[in-house]
Design a protein around this motif. Structure first.
Motif, PDB file in Angstrom:
ATOM      1  N   VAL A   1     -16.267  51.129  21.479  1.00 21.98           N
ATOM      2  CA  VAL A   1     -17.193  52.226  21.758  1.00 21.98           C
ATOM      3  C   VAL A   1     -18.616  51.746  22.002  1.00 21.98           C
ATOM      4  O   VAL A   1     -19.011  50.659  21.587  1.00 21.98           O
ATOM      5  CB  VAL A   1     -17.204  53.252  20.599  1.00 21.98           C
ATOM      6  N   VAL A   2     -19.362  52.600  22.679  1.00 24.98           N
ATOM      7  CA  VAL A   2     -20.798  52.448  22.835  1.00 24.98           C
ATOM      8  C   VAL A   2     -21.422  53.578  22.036  1.00 24.98           C
ATOM      9  O   VAL A   2     -21.084  54.747  22.243  1.00 24.98           O
ATOM     10  CB  VAL A   2     -21.221  52.533  24.321  1.00 24.98           C
ATOM     11  N   LEU A   3     -22.298  53.217  21.098  1.00 28.00           N
ATOM     12  CA  LEU A   3     -22.937  54.215  20.258  1.00 28.00           C
ATOM     13  C   LEU A   3     -24.358  54.480  20.717  1.00 28.00           C
ATOM     14  O   LEU A   3     -24.984  53.639  21.363  1.00 28.00           O
ATOM     15  CB  LEU A   3     -22.964  53.762  18.792  1.00 28.00           C
ATOM     16  N   GLU A   4     -24.848  55.638  20.348  1.00 29.39           N
ATOM     17  CA  GLU A   4     -26.222  56.013  20.654  1.00 29.39           C
ATOM     18  C   GLU A   4     -27.165  55.228  19.750  1.00 29.39           C
ATOM     19  O   GLU A   4     -26.912  55.082  18.549  1.00 29.39           O
ATOM     20  CB  GLU A   4     -26.399  57.516  20.431  1.00 29.39           C
ATOM     21  N   SER A   5     -28.247  54.725  20.310  1.00 25.77           N
ATOM     22  CA  SER A   5     -29.250  53.993  19.524  1.00 25.77           C
ATOM     23  C   SER A   5     -29.849  54.905  18.473  1.00 25.77           C
ATOM     24  O   SER A   5     -30.088  56.086  18.722  1.00 25.77           O
ATOM     25  CB  SER A   5     -30.370  53.482  20.428  1.00 25.77           C
TER      26      SER A   5
END
Length: 118
Positions: free
Chosen positions: A70-74
């Protein structure tokens, strides 16, 4: 009018990957699924119709393992997002594909952090 139908349900790994990918996208803090580019240090954010490339489904005698890339929100609390993500995917797979949660493990691999607007 709910009748019980006897038999077994067989669900392919691709369908499980799709279900897990869509469940992951519905979680707070998840920007999207990621695909590791071969021979590169970078990842690519996957469009909605190709989510299964960011999900690896394996099975053995112990049960089913679902690994989410996954790519998570900063700026989000990664631990909280990962716990919520794991729980949401397990619940969704239990409800839709009738997978026993005792025989399911969910692995979360954070591939990148990204601003949602950038």
């Amino acid at each position: 009018m709910s009748d019980t139908i006897t038999g077994t349900l067989s669900v392919s790994n691709d369908v499980i990957a799709d279900i897990a990918g869509y469940a992951a996208l519905s979680c707070y803090g998840v920007v999207g699924m990621a695909e590791q580019l071969q021979g590169a240090e970078s990842v690519r954010l996957l469009p909605g119709q190709r989510l299964r490339k960011g999900v690896l489904v394996t099975s053995d005698e112990a049960g089913l393992r679902v690994d989410l890339h996954v790519v998570l929100e900063s700026g989000v609390n990664m631990k909280s997002v990962c716990e919520n993500l794991s729980s949401a995917v397990a619940f969704t797979l239990q409800e839709i594909a009738q997978i026993d949660p005792a025989k399911l493990s969910v692995g979360i691999h954070i591939e990148a952090l990204k601003n949602r607007l950038g």
